[in-house]
Scaffold this motif. Structure first.
Motif, PDB file in Angstrom:
ATOM      1  N   TYR A 214     -26.569   3.288 -34.683  1.00 41.54           N
ATOM      2  CA  TYR A 214     -25.536   3.528 -33.674  1.00 41.54           C
ATOM      3  C   TYR A 214     -24.265   2.799 -34.088  1.00 41.54           C
ATOM      4  CZ  TYR A 214     -23.146   3.026 -29.133  1.00 41.54           C
ATOM      5  OH  TYR A 214     -22.229   3.021 -28.116  1.00 41.54           O
ATOM      6  N   TYR A 215     -23.173   3.556 -34.228  1.00 42.95           N
ATOM      7  CA  TYR A 215     -21.861   3.001 -34.562  1.00 42.95           C
ATOM      8  C   TYR A 215     -20.909   3.331 -33.417  1.00 42.95           C
ATOM      9  CZ  TYR A 215     -24.088   3.656 -39.154  1.00 42.95           C
ATOM     10  OH  TYR A 215     -24.975   3.676 -40.198  1.00 42.95           O
ATOM     11  N   ASN A 216     -20.124   2.349 -32.978  1.00 41.95           N
ATOM     12  CA  ASN A 216     -19.224   2.662 -31.874  1.00 41.95           C
ATOM     13  C   ASN A 216     -17.935   1.851 -31.962  1.00 41.95           C
ATOM     14  OD1 ASN A 216     -20.654   0.153 -30.795  1.00 41.95           O
ATOM     15  ND2 ASN A 216     -19.167   0.513 -29.181  1.00 41.95           N
ATOM     16  N   ILE A 217     -16.897   2.392 -31.385  1.00 45.37           N
ATOM     17  CA  ILE A 217     -15.634   1.694 -31.199  1.00 45.37           C
ATOM     18  C   ILE A 217     -15.152   2.004 -29.790  1.00 45.37           C
ATOM     19  CG2 ILE A 217     -14.350   3.606 -32.272  1.00 45.37           C
ATOM     20  CD1 ILE A 217     -12.276   1.480 -33.149  1.00 45.37           C
ATOM     21  N   SER A 218     -14.734   0.967 -29.067  1.00 49.57           N
ATOM     22  CA  SER A 218     -14.288   1.163 -27.689  1.00 49.57           C
ATOM     23  C   SER A 218     -12.931   0.509 -27.489  1.00 49.57           C
ATOM     24  CB  SER A 218     -15.302   0.593 -26.696  1.00 49.57           C
ATOM     25  OG  SER A 218     -15.405  -0.807 -26.838  1.00 49.57           O
ATOM     26  N   PHE A 219     -12.185   1.077 -26.569  1.00 50.00           N
ATOM     27  CA  PHE A 219     -10.862   0.561 -26.224  1.00 50.00           C
ATOM     28  C   PHE A 219     -10.726   0.587 -24.715  1.00 50.00           C
ATOM     29  CE2 PHE A 219      -6.530   1.527 -24.856  1.00 50.00           C
ATOM     30  CZ  PHE A 219      -5.813   0.495 -25.440  1.00 50.00           C
ATOM     31  N   SER A 220     -10.257  -0.513 -24.139  1.00 52.49           N
ATOM     32  CA  SER A 220     -10.028  -0.544 -22.694  1.00 52.49           C
ATOM     33  C   SER A 220      -8.779  -1.347 -22.416  1.00 52.49           C
ATOM     34  CB  SER A 220     -11.226  -1.153 -21.956  1.00 52.49           C
ATOM     35  OG  SER A 220     -11.427  -2.501 -22.369  1.00 52.49           O
ATOM     36  N   SER A 221      -8.033  -0.879 -21.444  1.00 55.99           N
ATOM     37  CA  SER A 221      -6.782  -1.557 -21.118  1.00 55.99           C
ATOM     38  C   SER A 221      -6.382  -1.249 -19.686  1.00 55.99           C
ATOM     39  CB  SER A 221      -5.666  -1.103 -22.060  1.00 55.99           C
ATOM     40  OG  SER A 221      -4.420  -1.647 -21.664  1.00 55.99           O
ATOM     41  N   PRO A 222      -6.059  -2.274 -18.918  1.00 53.65           N
ATOM     42  CA  PRO A 222      -5.424  -2.031 -17.621  1.00 53.65           C
ATOM     43  C   PRO A 222      -3.959  -1.704 -17.848  1.00 53.65           C
ATOM     44  CG  PRO A 222      -5.630  -4.372 -17.988  1.00 53.65           C
ATOM     45  CD  PRO A 222      -6.271  -3.703 -19.166  1.00 53.65           C
ATOM     46  N   PHE A 223      -3.351  -1.042 -16.898  1.00 53.14           N
ATOM     47  CA  PHE A 223      -1.920  -0.753 -17.013  1.00 53.14           C
ATOM     48  C   PHE A 223      -1.278  -0.839 -15.632  1.00 53.14           C
ATOM     49  CE2 PHE A 223      -4.101   3.316 -16.501  1.00 53.14           C
ATOM     50  CZ  PHE A 223      -3.407   3.907 -15.450  1.00 53.14           C
ATOM     51  N   LYS A 224       0.003  -1.100 -15.610  1.00 53.44           N
ATOM     52  CA  LYS A 224       0.762  -1.191 -14.372  1.00 53.44           C
ATOM     53  C   LYS A 224       2.109  -0.513 -14.597  1.00 53.44           C
ATOM     54  CE  LYS A 224       2.154  -4.520 -10.782  1.00 53.44           C
ATOM     55  NZ  LYS A 224       1.227  -4.016  -9.758  1.00 53.44           N
ATOM     56  N   LEU A 225       2.264   0.690 -14.042  1.00 46.89           N
ATOM     57  CA  LEU A 225       3.489   1.447 -14.241  1.00 46.89           C
ATOM     58  C   LEU A 225       4.605   0.971 -13.326  1.00 46.89           C
ATOM     59  CD1 LEU A 225       1.976   5.023 -14.707  1.00 46.89           C
ATOM     60  CD2 LEU A 225       2.540   3.309 -16.424  1.00 46.89           C
ATOM     61  N   ASN A 226       4.260   0.547 -12.147  1.00 45.70           N
ATOM     62  CA  ASN A 226       5.203  -0.113 -11.234  1.00 45.70           C
ATOM     63  C   ASN A 226       4.395  -0.875 -10.202  1.00 45.70           C
ATOM     64  OD1 ASN A 226       4.489   1.819  -9.150  1.00 45.70           O
ATOM     65  ND2 ASN A 226       5.800   3.284 -10.228  1.00 45.70           N
ATOM     66  N   LYS A 227       5.054  -1.426  -9.201  1.00 44.52           N
ATOM     67  CA  LYS A 227       4.357  -2.307  -8.270  1.00 44.52           C
ATOM     68  C   LYS A 227       3.338  -1.580  -7.398  1.00 44.52           C
ATOM     69  CE  LYS A 227       7.934  -2.055  -4.665  1.00 44.52           C
ATOM     70  NZ  LYS A 227       8.881  -2.854  -3.850  1.00 44.52           N
ATOM     71  N   TRP A 228       3.404  -0.256  -7.320  1.00 39.40           N
ATOM     72  CA  TRP A 228       2.458   0.476  -6.467  1.00 39.40           C
ATOM     73  C   TRP A 228       1.528   1.400  -7.265  1.00 39.40           C
ATOM     74  CZ3 TRP A 228       3.153   5.700  -7.015  1.00 39.40           C
ATOM     75  CH2 TRP A 228       4.428   6.140  -7.426  1.00 39.40           C
TER      76      TRP A 228
ATOM     77  N   ASN B  92      -1.114   1.324 -10.593  1.00 42.42           N
ATOM     78  CA  ASN B  92      -1.779   0.649 -11.706  1.00 42.42           C
ATOM     79  C   ASN B  92      -3.133   1.306 -11.941  1.00 42.42           C
ATOM     80  OD1 ASN B  92      -4.017  -1.031 -10.267  1.00 42.42           O
ATOM     81  ND2 ASN B  92      -2.161  -1.457  -9.095  1.00 42.42           N
ATOM     82  N   GLY B  93      -3.795   0.899 -12.998  1.00 43.22           N
ATOM     83  CA  GLY B  93      -5.082   1.511 -13.297  1.00 43.22           C
ATOM     84  C   GLY B  93      -5.733   0.905 -14.513  1.00 43.22           C
ATOM     85  N   ASN B  94      -6.727   1.630 -15.039  1.00 41.86           N
ATOM     86  CA  ASN B  94      -7.464   1.160 -16.203  1.00 41.86           C
ATOM     87  C   ASN B  94      -7.914   2.366 -17.022  1.00 41.86           C
ATOM     88  OD1 ASN B  94      -8.982  -1.484 -17.295  1.00 41.86           O
ATOM     89  ND2 ASN B  94     -10.320   0.287 -17.563  1.00 41.86           N
ATOM     90  N   PHE B  95      -7.749   2.257 -18.347  1.00 44.47           N
ATOM     91  CA  PHE B  95      -8.167   3.326 -19.247  1.00 44.47           C
ATOM     92  C   PHE B  95      -9.251   2.794 -20.162  1.00 44.47           C
ATOM     93  CE2 PHE B  95      -7.757   5.489 -23.412  1.00 44.47           C
ATOM     94  CZ  PHE B  95      -8.125   6.763 -23.013  1.00 44.47           C
ATOM     95  N   ASN B  96     -10.335   3.569 -20.305  1.00 46.26           N
ATOM     96  CA  ASN B  96     -11.463   3.162 -21.149  1.00 46.26           C
ATOM     97  C   ASN B  96     -11.869   4.338 -22.028  1.00 46.26           C
ATOM     98  OD1 ASN B  96     -13.770   0.948 -21.389  1.00 46.26           O
ATOM     99  ND2 ASN B  96     -14.756   2.950 -21.434  1.00 46.26           N
ATOM    100  N   ALA B  97     -11.970   4.091 -23.338  1.00 42.79           N
ATOM    101  CA  ALA B  97     -12.387   5.131 -24.285  1.00 42.79           C
ATOM    102  C   ALA B  97     -13.456   4.564 -25.210  1.00 42.79           C
ATOM    103  CB  ALA B  97     -11.194   5.625 -25.097  1.00 42.79           C
ATOM    104  N   VAL B  98     -14.490   5.356 -25.463  1.00 44.25           N
ATOM    105  CA  VAL B  98     -15.587   4.969 -26.352  1.00 44.25           C
ATOM    106  C   VAL B  98     -15.838   6.106 -27.325  1.00 44.25           C
ATOM    107  CG1 VAL B  98     -17.993   4.283 -26.540  1.00 44.25           C
ATOM    108  CG2 VAL B  98     -16.664   3.566 -24.556  1.00 44.25           C
ATOM    109  N   GLY B  99     -15.799   5.795 -28.615  1.00 41.49           N
ATOM    110  CA  GLY B  99     -16.202   6.749 -29.634  1.00 41.49           C
ATOM    111  C   GLY B  99     -17.448   6.229 -30.332  1.00 41.49           C
ATOM    112  N   PHE B 100     -18.421   7.089 -30.606  1.00 43.03           N
ATOM    113  CA  PHE B 100     -19.656   6.617 -31.208  1.00 43.03           C
ATOM    114  C   PHE B 100     -20.303   7.702 -32.066  1.00 43.03           C
ATOM    115  CE2 PHE B 100     -20.631   8.316 -27.029  1.00 43.03           C
ATOM    116  CZ  PHE B 100     -21.743   9.104 -27.227  1.00 43.03           C
ATOM    117  N   TYR B 101     -21.140   7.240 -32.974  1.00 45.88           N
ATOM    118  CA  TYR B 101     -21.934   8.129 -33.817  1.00 45.88           C
ATOM    119  C   TYR B 101     -23.372   7.638 -33.759  1.00 45.88           C
ATOM    120  CZ  TYR B 101     -23.679  10.694 -37.862  1.00 45.88           C
ATOM    121  OH  TYR B 101     -24.402  11.527 -38.682  1.00 45.88           O
ATOM    122  N   LEU B 102     -24.260   8.507 -33.313  1.00 43.20           N
ATOM    123  CA  LEU B 102     -25.664   8.150 -33.097  1.00 43.20           C
ATOM    124  C   LEU B 102     -26.520   9.062 -33.964  1.00 43.20           C
ATOM    125  CD1 LEU B 102     -27.490   6.359 -31.208  1.00 43.20           C
ATOM    126  CD2 LEU B 102     -27.598   8.327 -29.693  1.00 43.20           C
ATOM    127  N   VAL B 103     -27.289   8.486 -34.876  1.00 44.01           N
ATOM    128  CA  VAL B 103     -28.120   9.285 -35.766  1.00 44.01           C
ATOM    129  C   VAL B 103     -29.566   8.798 -35.676  1.00 44.01           C
ATOM    130  CG1 VAL B 103     -27.546   7.779 -37.719  1.00 44.01           C
ATOM    131  CG2 VAL B 103     -28.465  10.073 -38.138  1.00 44.01           C
TER     132      VAL B 103
END
Length: 826
Positions: free
Chosen positions: A659-673, A675-686
């Motif tokens: 199992y090989y994987n790479i993940s990325f996650s980051s909160p973000f705030k576009l303005n004071k009202w 905001n959110g969170n983005f999560n991405a996972v890429g993987f190779y399972l053999v």
């Protein structure tokens, strides 16, 4: 055998004693430095003594901590075995200003009693302070991701199982098996305790757990040696709510929901804390009716003969009624020692009515006969659990000892009736019929004992060590019965399928974790040992299976701070997945004459070595690269018996899985009202195997998961949340799994001085979430499509009542920092 294996128990106790003796030797070394002492007592302005005040001895040169203690009932304190030097005594107590003594100079073998240290009430003390906590929905911590679902609109009215499906990187397959970042082998804990349940029983428990009782969900992809070694892809820990405020308070939650059918949830939380006693309880009940649709097309190759084609269409309706309770108490025996007791349980019922048609033919889409399946399944799930826990805070430097004892009992009953009617188009009525009934009573009994000890050698060096003993016994009794379709026929026992399977598993474990912090580097190294003894006995025929094995599970974590905004970490751990009790059970469960499920008592554990490299920017953006290698991997397979033209599901040990994987996650705030969170996972399972169905298996595919959560607060008192999730197609063993995606949204409004809250949310707004699986390997050819009732609209009302404030003079006890100790159906 019903007793713990004494050799393994002794082995784990020796690990604990050796670990503790290291700290003891260190203490003795300190004691040999000198017999000098500093003593005194702490009083109020009226000369009355103050008990349980925090007193620390610090060096006058650099204010570094030497020792810490608490005053006794008479306000007295003492520090002994001190080396020569210059010291200060500092006193802290809530509601009072800090107080320091004059400089104390000690020479060899001197005793000094200081004048009384008088505490003065703080002039900035507030009579009442309202506690307001605003945690982000998703937090990325050093070793885990935390989803704070307590006030989320997406969690309101959902079950624990539905909440898990919304967590970043977590997916559920068609049978509610849980995967993390695309990989199965997840261990689920509730309040830091294992559930010890099969996949089916765990799904039933999580489905009946009201989301309104959940505080947070912790995702730990690479756990340390402190945790049980089970779970090759990590641990998911569900933390339940427990009120910590003084006085009497609580909350009332009620949810009404509509999908194809109506649903409802209700929960009541109560807490009463006064003085040394804290009482808490939770009651919940939910009712649900769900519709499922399953389409299965399969082809059976017949050597030298024409193939047989099956087209199966099932429509199912399930009705569930779930009731749960949890009641407990914490009591402060002293300022350092808190004892707690918890009782919990649930009573769940589920009935299912299924109606299916199976068409058969020798050519695709040209069918010469068909069979009509009418079935009814009735199941009950009962659980009772008791826990006694004790936490002893030995000193203020962080030395502590905690002990847990648990008893759990699960009792399940199943009554499955399958009536199959066979038809030929040229005949006006059924030419034969098959009636099957499976009575499946089962029970699980669990005892556990756990002790954890923490010894801080210094501010930067800490030892954690402990032992755990568990004894799990399952008893499954399959009473398989059949009857003819003749009038007046009764069910008779089918001796070829009736069996009773008893499985007993004992695990003795010990661990030691040593952590050291340097200026910019932190290191943690641990070793866990687990000795397993298991016996599987098939009454009524078949060989008994006995196993005993000792395994070591090392773990290493290194974290390096590169700058104020850049951190990097590496980790390694070895883990185990033992076969579930359900998959070991050799019973054959027939649905019809062509479809059944069978256990495999010869399954062996799978072992995983996992490696991770993590990078964190500004304590928010996280990138992780991982690799794991699993051997003897346990894999579900749907196989075909060519001669009997049957298809059956079972579990097998295959060679390896990488199992090989790479993940990325980051909160973000576009303005004071916004905001959110983005999560991405890429993987190779053999997955690879040299022996599956007489051929070599080497299958894998690159895949990815995307998860985007957004929170909007455009108007004061209102909060809108939107969640979108996409899971690409992937290959898992013999299976090709289709892509899945969904969108959830909800809005909430607080009023009545924030004591009341109403939430409206819709799950799977566009009704796109469905499961699709296919397989084409050797003689195995099928395509399955399953659609559940996933689009659900919910309205949830929450009202918090009682004391929502606390006095700043409140005495903090060891129980305030103690984790909940409850098990099973909560």
């Amino acid at each position: 055998m019903n007793t713990i294996n004494y050799k393994s128990t002794l082995y784990c106790i020796v690990i604990l004693i050796l670990s503790i003796s290291t700290g003891t030797q260190y203490s003795f070394a300190q004691g040999n430095l000198s017999s000098s002492k500093v003593s005194g007592h702490v009083v109020k302005t009226n000369a009355q003594p103050i008990d349980y005040a925090s007193v620390t001895l610090i060096k006058s040169t650099d204010s570094s901590l030497v020792k810490g203690t608490l005053t006794d009932a008479d306000g007295k304190y003492i520090f002994d075995h001190l080396p020569a030097g210059n010291y200060l005594v500092k006193v802290n107590n809530i509601g009072y200003a800090k107080c320091y003594s004059n400089t104390v100079t000690l020479t060899e073998n001197t005793t000094i009693e200081l004048p009384p240290l008088q505490l003065v009430a703080s002039t900035q003390q507030l009579q009442e302070v309202t506690v307001v906590s605003a945690k982000p929905l998703i937090e990325h911590q050093t070793d885990r991701t935390v989803i704070n679902v307590e006030n989320s609109t997406l969690a309101a009215g959902n079950s624990a199982l539905e909440i898990l499906q919304k967590a970043p990187g977590v997916t559920l397959d068609k049978d509610d098996n849980i995967s993390l970042n695309g990989k199965q082998g997840v261990t689920v804990m509730i309040n830091d305790k294992l559930t010890y349940l099969s996949a089916t029983q765990l799904a039933a428990l999580l489905r009946s757990t009201d989301g309104n009782t959940i505080q947070s969900v912790e995702i730990i992809p690479n756990p340390s040696a402190k945790y049980d070694a089970a779970g090759s892809s990590g641990i998911i820990n569900i933390k339940l709510k427990k009120n910590k405020q003084s006085g009497t308070n609580g909350s009332l939650n009620t949810t009404i929901a509509q999908s194809t059918y109506f649903r409802d949830n209700f929960s009541l939380n109560l807490n009463h804390k006064t003085g040394k006693l804290n009482l808490f309880t939770n009651l919940s009940h939910n009712d649900g009716k769900n519709k499922h649709k399953l389409d299965l097309k399969r082809t059976v190759d017949s050597a030298g003969k024409s193939n047989t084609y099956f087209n199966q269409d099932y429509k199912m309706v399930n009705v569930r009624h779930n009731s749960q309770f949890r009641i407990g108490a914490d009591y402060d025996l002293s300022s350092k020692n808190t004892i707690g007791v918890v009782a919990s349980g649930y009573y769940n019922t589920e009935t299912g009515n299924n109606n299916g048609i199976t068409y058969l033919g020798t050519q695709p889409d040209v069918y010469t006969s068909y069979q009509h399946l009418v079935s009814r399944e009735a199941q009950t799930y009962k659980n009772i659990a008791f826990n006694i826990n004790d936490r002893y805070q030995i000193d203020t430097a962080g030395q502590s000892l905690s002990v847990d004892m648990d008893y759990l009992y699960y009792k399940n009953n199943g009554n499955m009736q399958y009536n199959t009617y066979f038809y030929v188009p040229s005949k006006p009525s059924a030419y034969d019929s098959l009636f099957i009934r499976n009575l499946i009573p089962s029970s699980i009994r669990i005892y556990t004992l756990k002790a954890d000890y923490v010894y801080p050698f210094s501010k930067t060096l800490k030892l954690e060590t402990g032992i755990k003993l568990s004894d799990v016994k399952t008893d499954n009794d399959l009473q398989a019965q059949t009857k003819s379709g003749l009038p007046g026929a009764i069910y008779e026992n089918d001796a070829t399928r009736t069996n009773r399977f008893i499985y007993d598993e004992k695990i003795s474990a010990g661990y030691a974790n040593l952590s050291k912090n340097y200026k910019n580097t932190s290191v943690q190294a641990g070793l866990r040992a687990e000795y397993t003894h298991s016996e599987g006995e098939l009454l009524g025929g078949g060989s008994d299976i006995k196993r005993h094995y000792l395994n070591f599970f090392p773990s290493v974590f290194v974290k390096q701070t590169l700058s104020s905004k850049n951190e990097i970490g590496i980790s390694y751990s070895r883990r185990i997945d033992r076969p579930s009790y359900e998959s070991l059970n050799p019973f054959v469960y027939y649905v019809d004459q062509y479809t059944y499920q069978q256990g495999n008592p010869f399954l062996t554990p799978q072992y995983t070595n996992a490696y991770n490299l993590d990078y964190t920017y500004n304590h928010t953006i996280n990138v992780s690269i991982g690799y794991s290698h699993t051997h003897d991997v346990i894999t579900e397979a749907i196989l075909t018996n060519v001669e009997k033209k049957t298809t059956y599901a079972t579990n097998l040990n295959l060679s390896t899985q990488n199992y090989y994987n790479i993940s990325f996650s980051s909160p973000f705030k576009l303005n004071k009202w916004w905001n959110g969170n983005f999560n991405a996972v890429g993987f190779y399972l053999v997955t690879k195997s040299d022996t599956l169905l007489g051929n070599q298996l080497n299958r894998g595919k690159a895949a990815y998961n995307l998860n985007l959560t957004q929170t909007f607060t455009p108007v004061k008192g209102y909060k809108l949340e939107v969640l979108g999730s996409y899971e690409s197609s992937l290959v898992y063993g013999l299976y090709d799994v289709k892509a899945r995606y969904f969108v959830d949204a909800g809005i909430s409004h607080s009023f009545a001085d924030k004591k009341a809250n109403i939430k409206f949310a819709v799950s799977d707004i566009f009704n796109t979430l469905l499961s699709g699986v296919s397989s084409n390997y050797q003689t195995n050819h099928f395509t399955l499509r399953q659609k559940n009732d996933t689009r659900v609209a919910r309205i949830t009302f929450t009202y918090n009542f009682g004391n929502s404030k606390f006095k700043t003079q409140q005495h903090n006890t060891g129980s305030d920092d103690e984790k909940n100790r409850v098990k099973g159906g909560n």
